[in-house]
Design an enzyme around this catalytic site. Structure first.
Site, PDB file in Angstrom:
ATOM      1  N   HIS A  67       1.422   6.259  -1.427  1.00 51.56           N
ATOM      2  CA  HIS A  67       0.689   6.116  -0.858  1.00 51.56           C
ATOM      3  C   HIS A  67       1.302   5.841   0.574  1.00 51.56           C
ATOM      4  O   HIS A  67       1.198   4.518   0.842  1.00 51.56           O
ATOM      5  CB  HIS A  67      -0.011   5.512  -0.970  1.00 51.56           C
ATOM      6  CG  HIS A  67      -1.514   5.455  -0.141  1.00 51.56           C
ATOM      7  ND1 HIS A  67      -2.703   5.469  -0.540  1.00 51.56           N
ATOM      8  CD2 HIS A  67      -2.172   5.887   1.061  1.00 51.56           C
ATOM      9  CE1 HIS A  67      -3.933   5.696   0.833  1.00 51.56           C
ATOM     10  NE2 HIS A  67      -3.030   6.211   1.237  1.00 51.56           N
ATOM     11  N   GLU A 103      -4.714   3.812  -7.635  1.00 46.27           N
ATOM     12  CA  GLU A 103      -3.625   3.114  -7.550  1.00 46.27           C
ATOM     13  C   GLU A 103      -3.353   2.233  -8.109  1.00 46.27           C
ATOM     14  O   GLU A 103      -4.094   1.023  -7.917  1.00 46.27           O
ATOM     15  CB  GLU A 103      -3.321   3.232  -5.810  1.00 46.27           C
ATOM     16  CG  GLU A 103      -3.462   5.091  -5.729  1.00 46.27           C
ATOM     17  CD  GLU A 103      -3.368   4.771  -4.195  1.00 46.27           C
ATOM     18  OE1 GLU A 103      -2.981   4.049  -3.031  1.00 46.27           O
ATOM     19  OE2 GLU A 103      -3.209   6.454  -3.669  1.00 46.27           O
TER      20      GLU A 103
END
Length: 311
Positions: free
Chosen positions: A280, A263
């Site tokens: 997320h 990420e």
């Protein structure tokens, strides 16, 4: 020496810390994440030092190297549920107390699961994108009612997803090695039965070495044609390359992914119309976030009192 409390979550509203002024008055310095995003190991190493005695942590990597540098660290409170980012063995060896705030994120994550799923089933996100580029397609969706949803991991969040799913008229199967008996929310089945019988599969397990790529090519082969897969749990639970191939082949009809191996995510799943992605944000509902931060602070103060760091 001025002791420090390090708050490493990507954002934190200090107004949710009722004992903040008291901590400052007795000599503690509060250090916030200066990057406003998930920190790398190198960034944490730059920030942490021997004066840090307690942390309110996010999902950044609290590795053995980080914990060794934090020579005075006594407490880590995870603002959230998962603790897979913390080297728990290293923390135990150093006598560091590690805990979390498991209750506050539960509804936020469960509602995101249902929101993602309804959007995918009714093609809401896809239709929105098409209208914005001038295509009026009126895509045909399908109902959640009557589907079988398989929940892998029936803890707090899994149970709430089951409860919400029941209210839509879905049948709920669950696999959890720690739960042996079925109940009013779900029927406990083997992982093989869950994979082969479910129209929808939702992951609610922690990430660890045993669960790395829990959903892989061999498990996808066991699934029904046209299955939908959701991961609003942890990155690394799904082999993203295998998922991409299964969607391209039509074996998997769609996926909703909130957590990724790396990420920010920039992989090829973003090129597929059948995939919905979020950054997320499972626990990022305003009410839930406020509660998580308050719970983190209350837990931190209680532990500081217990080990005589706060009177």
């Amino acid at each position: 020496m001025k002791y420090k409390i390090l708050i490493t979550t990507s954002s934190f509203n200090l107004n949710n810390f009722p004992k903040l002024d008291r901590l400052k008055s007795i000599g503690y310095e509060i250090i916030l994440n200066p990057y406003s995003k998930k920190m790398s190991e190198d960034q944490i190493l730059d920030l942490i030092d021997k004066n840090v005695v307690a942390m309110i942590a996010g999902t950044e990597p609290l590795t053995n190297l980080v914990l060794q540098k934090a020579s005075s660290l006594k407490i880590i409170v995870r603002c959230g549920i998962g603790m897979d980012n913390v080297d728990l063995l290293a923390a135990k060896k150093k006598g560091i107390i590690v805990t979390n705030t498991p209750d506050a994120p539960t509804r936020a994550v469960a509602e995101l699961v249902i929101g993602h799923l309804l959007s995918l089933l009714r093609k809401i996100s896809y239709d929105d994108r098409q209208i914005r580029i001038g295509n009026w397609k009126k895509p045909m969706g399908s109902l959640f009612c009557g589907k079988k949803i398989g929940i892998i991991g029936a803890g707090r969040i899994g149970k709430m997803v089951a409860n919400l799913s029941n209210s839509f008229g879905a049948t709920v199967l669950a696999y959890d090695p720690f739960i042996k008996k079925s109940n009013d929310l779900f029927r406990i089945v083997s992982i093989e039965e869950l994979l082969s019988q479910s129209d929808i599969i939702s992951l609610h397990i922690p990430y660890n070495n045993d669960n790395h790529h829990f959903i892989n090519s061999s498990k996808i082969d066991l699934m029904k044609e046209g299955v939908i897969i959701l991961n609003i749990s942890r990155g690394g639970l799904i082999d993203e390359n295998a998922l991409y191939g299964a969607i391209k082949s039509g074996k998997v009809s769609g996926a909703c992914i909130d957590c990724f191996e790396e990420e920010p995510y920039s992989g090829k799943l973003k090129d597929l119309d059948q995939v919905q992605l979020t950054s997320h944000v499972g626990s990022y509902a305003k009410e839930s976030r406020i509660q998580q931060e308050k719970d983190s602070c209350e837990t931190l103060i209680a532990l500081m009192k217990k080990i005589k760091l706060y009177e």
